[in-house]
Design an enzyme around this catalytic site. Structure first.
Site, PDB file in Angstrom:
ATOM      1  CD  GLU A 120      -3.146  -0.885   2.322  1.00  0.00           C
ATOM      2  OE1 GLU A 120      -2.249  -0.726   3.200  1.00  0.00           O
ATOM      3  OE2 GLU A 120      -4.136  -1.506   2.259  1.00  0.00           O
ATOM      4  CD  GLU A 141       3.398 -21.627  10.110  1.00  0.00           C
ATOM      5  OE1 GLU A 141       3.696 -22.042  11.535  1.00  0.00           O
ATOM      6  OE2 GLU A 141       2.637 -20.846   9.750  1.00  0.00           O
TER       7      GLU A 141
END
Length: 276
Positions: free
Chosen positions: A86, A117
């Site tokens: 953003e 992960e």
């Protein structure tokens, strides 16, 4: 400390204080979720000194050309990628200034990648591929504070002289011990036991907003309270930029729009107009 005690101390995995959710009416469900959400900003407020410490350390590095890297898995990784993505349209900065890395790569943004992960070496490998250097900062995002992908990356980054931080929702977690500037937002057990996309995710998003918004302001990407460097990639933003110029320069709409289109950003248009 035994594995049993470690599990007992994991607040993000503690049982919800609500029972028999499937028997609750919609009104009760949403009211209860709202009550839990109200605790998030209080937890973040308590972490403000930790957030400030990290930001103060990062600003100087970025002014010298440093970057920020987020490391995360699952919800935490997606939030890091979201925050980083953003910044270019909002503040007109390159997409290489703040970079979000998620365990499993971009495919993990939409679909869970099995065991991604659990690899403690992968994050550092990915950082090295991006020519990481000592002006850069690495921030690990892990609600539990136990994610191997994130901890491994933070540990190697710190060993190699980089500034490291973390955002976690468990006190005294492994990642907080590894990171130089830990941020701990202790939001308590989730509404659905262990579902850290809820309060923990909200706290992480709030903290990420604070970090990058403050960094962009300190890097001169905001004037007054306006996004003067935003990318003009749709009509709404062109109209917003036009209004900014009208207000700041006390000029008519047509002149403001012509300046904006000619120079490509509010800041450049303001600078050029004021040179006249």
């Amino acid at each position: 400390m035994s594995e049993k005690n470690k599990f007992t101390l994991s607040i993000t995995e503690s049982p919800s204080r609500f029972k028999n959710l499937e028997k609750m009416e919609v009104a009760d469900l949403i009211r209860s979720i709202n009550e839990e959400d109200a605790k998030v900003h209080l937890a973040v407020r308590k972490a403000l000194p930790q957030i400030e410490k990290l930001i103060e350390r990062v600003v100087g590095r970025m002014k010298q050309g440093g970057r920020v890297f987020y490391l995360g898995a699952g919800t935490s990784g997606r939030l890091g990628v979201l925050d980083a993505s953003e910044l270019p349209p909002t503040f007109g900065v390159p997409d290489t200034l703040v970079i979000g890395l998620i365990a499993g790569g971009d495919v993990a943004l939409r679909k869970a990648v099995e065991n991604a992960e659990d690899d403690p070496e992968m994050a550092w490998q990915e950082l090295r591929e991006r020519d990481i250097n000592q002006l850069d900062t690495v921030i690990g995002i892990a609600a539990s504070g136990t994610t191997p992908y994130v901890i491994g990356g933070i540990r190697k980054a710190r060993e190699n002289g980089l500034l490291t931080g973390c955002i976690t929702c468990n006190p005294g977690s492994e990642i907080a011990k590894v990171a130089e500037c830990p941020i701990e937002a202790i939001v308590g057990p989730e509404f659905i036991t262990g579902s850290t996309r809820l309060k923990a995710g909200t706290a992480q998003k709030m903290i990420l907003n604070m970090i990058t918004t403050t960094l962009m302001i300190k890097l001169g990407k905001v004037k007054g309270n306006k996004m003067v460097n935003m990318q003009l990639n749709n009509q709404k933003l062109i109209d917003r930029g036009t209004r900014m110029l009208m207000e700041e320069l006390k000029i008519d709409r047509e002149t403001a729009r012509d300046l904006l289109i000619r120079y490509g950003s509010v800041k450049k248009a303001m600078d050029e107009y004021q040179k006249r």
